[in-house]
Write a protein that holds these residues in place. Structure first.
Motif, short mmCIF file in Angstrom:
data_model
loop_
_atom_site.label_atom_id
_atom_site.label_comp_id
_atom_site.label_asym_id
_atom_site.label_seq_id
_atom_site.Cartn_x
_atom_site.Cartn_y
_atom_site.Cartn_z
N LEU A 142 0.85 -1.19 0.00
CA LEU A 142 0.00 0.00 0.00
C LEU A 142 0.88 1.24 0.00
N MET A 143 0.69 2.09 -1.03
CA MET A 143 1.46 3.32 -1.16
C MET A 143 0.52 4.48 -1.42
N PRO A 144 0.80 5.65 -0.83
CA PRO A 144 -0.04 6.81 -1.11
C PRO A 144 0.15 7.28 -2.55
N ALA A 145 -0.95 7.46 -3.26
CA ALA A 145 -0.88 7.83 -4.66
C ALA A 145 -0.15 9.15 -4.86
N ALA A 146 -0.34 10.10 -3.94
CA ALA A 146 0.30 11.41 -4.09
C ALA A 146 1.81 11.28 -4.05
N ASP A 147 2.33 10.43 -3.18
CA ASP A 147 3.78 10.23 -3.13
C ASP A 147 4.27 9.45 -4.34
N PHE A 148 3.51 8.48 -4.79
CA PHE A 148 3.89 7.69 -5.96
C PHE A 148 4.11 8.61 -7.16
N ASP A 149 3.22 9.55 -7.35
CA ASP A 149 3.36 10.48 -8.46
C ASP A 149 4.49 11.48 -8.22
N TYR A 150 4.61 11.96 -6.99
CA TYR A 150 5.59 13.00 -6.68
C TYR A 150 7.01 12.49 -6.84
N TRP A 151 7.28 11.24 -6.41
CA TRP A 151 8.64 10.73 -6.44
C TRP A 151 8.95 9.95 -7.72
N ASN A 152 7.98 9.78 -8.60
CA ASN A 152 8.20 9.08 -9.87
C ASN A 152 9.03 9.97 -10.79
N PRO A 153 10.28 9.60 -11.11
CA PRO A 153 11.13 10.48 -11.91
C PRO A 153 10.61 10.68 -13.34
N LEU A 154 9.75 9.79 -13.82
CA LEU A 154 9.18 9.98 -15.15
C LEU A 154 8.15 11.10 -15.16
N LYS A 155 7.53 11.34 -14.00
CA LYS A 155 6.53 12.41 -13.90
C LYS A 155 7.10 13.69 -13.28
N ASN A 156 8.09 13.52 -12.41
CA ASN A 156 8.60 14.65 -11.64
C ASN A 156 10.10 14.43 -11.43
N PRO A 157 10.93 14.72 -12.44
CA PRO A 157 12.37 14.44 -12.33
C PRO A 157 12.97 15.10 -11.10
N ARG A 158 13.83 14.36 -10.40
CA ARG A 158 14.45 14.87 -9.19
C ARG A 158 15.59 15.82 -9.53
N PRO A 159 15.71 16.91 -8.82
CA PRO A 159 16.82 17.84 -9.08
C PRO A 159 18.14 17.23 -8.65
N PRO A 160 19.25 17.71 -9.21
CA PRO A 160 20.57 17.20 -8.79
C PRO A 160 20.76 17.34 -7.29
N GLY A 161 21.31 16.30 -6.68
CA GLY A 161 21.57 16.33 -5.25
C GLY A 161 20.43 15.88 -4.38
#
Length: 293
Positions: A142-161
């Motif tokens: 079970l995972m919160p959908a909001a976090d799944f989308d937020y941390w998915n690099p295909l939807k929300n690429p992570r900044p360097p560092g």
């Protein structure tokens, strides 16, 4: 004793790591002042002689209505963490500790990630040859959908560092690809006594597991007892500062009013407590009957 019973639910602490933190209090809790830590002065949490915080990683193993549930899965072993080296290349006895609690990976029915930070999803997977595979192959995750989308690099690429670099790829995506992930939003009932609730702030999907017979599992709403006596103090990992403060105050007020046991994600010592209101803040009322770590 590492197990407590509330109502008809059995709760066991399964340790992954306990030891000094590499981060200073001022870095980890930017809103804090030295006076806060001097007032704490408890070796289970803070060494005043060295100015060093103590941290723990653990899973709450919950046995409820015939199901075996793991709440948060720590940092995991062998993970590459270029921007969070404290969680990199661990080789802990976590699975042996789980076995000592009477649970093999195949026995787990449900894994709950309160949020998808690096230190809460690591044991979702294990390395099998060159592939990351689900550690708990028979479980629903079970995972919160909001976090799944937020941390998915295909939807929300992570900044360097970003400290969560690689985390989605090695600890979330493999269990999703295996068809084991169930995403949820708002609230999600697990059984007649357990319900997940969204309390965003620390992350967009931060959640709390409510045991209706008398407990709140609050994840990273609380990292340290200083956030009980000073509830406006956020950690450096809180994504939305105002929402994180509001969630913490809301949950502590309810816990104090209803005498609920609070199970945080990283407390040392006895690891869980009840709280009482103290003016505009709160104090620890009593500790749970768990062995100190």
């Amino acid at each position: 004793m590492n197990t407590v019973v509330i109502g008809d639910v059995e709760i066991t602490r399964v340790q992954e790591f306990a030891g000094p933190s590499k981060g200073t209090p001022g870095f980890l809790f930017p809103d804090s002042t030295p006076d806060y830590w001097a007032a704490l002065d408890d070796p289970d949490f803070y060494d005043s002689a060295t100015g060093t915080l103590r941290t723990v990683l653990h899973t709450w193993l919950i046995r409820s209505q015939g199901r075996t549930i793991l709440l948060d899965t720590g940092a995991g072993n062998g993970k590459e963490r270029p921007y969070a080296p404290v969680y990199a290349h661990h080789n802990t006895a976590y699975l042996a500790n789980l076995a000592a609690a009477g649970v093999a990976p195949g026995d787990v029915d449900l894994v709950i990630n309160t949020h998808l930070h690096v230190d809460h999803v690591g044991w979702n997977t294990r390395l099998d040859g060159r592939e990351w595979v689900p550690t708990f192959p028979n479980a629903t995750y079970l995972m919160p959908a909001a976090d799944f989308d937020y941390w998915n690099p295909l939807k929300n690429p992570r900044p360097p560092g970003d400290g969560n670099q690689n985390v989605f790829e090695d600890s979330v995506a493999p269990v999703h690809a295996a068809g084991l992930v169930q995403l949820w939003s708002g609230s999600h009932r697990i059984d007649s006594g357990l319900v997940l609730e969204a309390h965003p702030g620390h992350t967009p999907g931060s959640s709390v597991l409510r045991l209706e017979s008398g407990a709140l599992f609050v994840g990273d709403m609380l990292h340290s007892p200083v956030q009980i006596t000073q509830p406006d103090v956020n950690s450096c990992w809180c994504e939305d500062q105002a929402m994180a403060r509001a969630a913490r105050r809301r949950l502590l007020a309810e816990a104090a009013d209803r005498n609920l046991v609070v199970f945080p994600g990283h407390f040392g010592g006895h690891s869980a407590c009840t709280v009482a209101a103290d003016g505009d803040a709160f104090v620890i009322n009593s500790w749970a009957a768990l062995a100190r770590v």
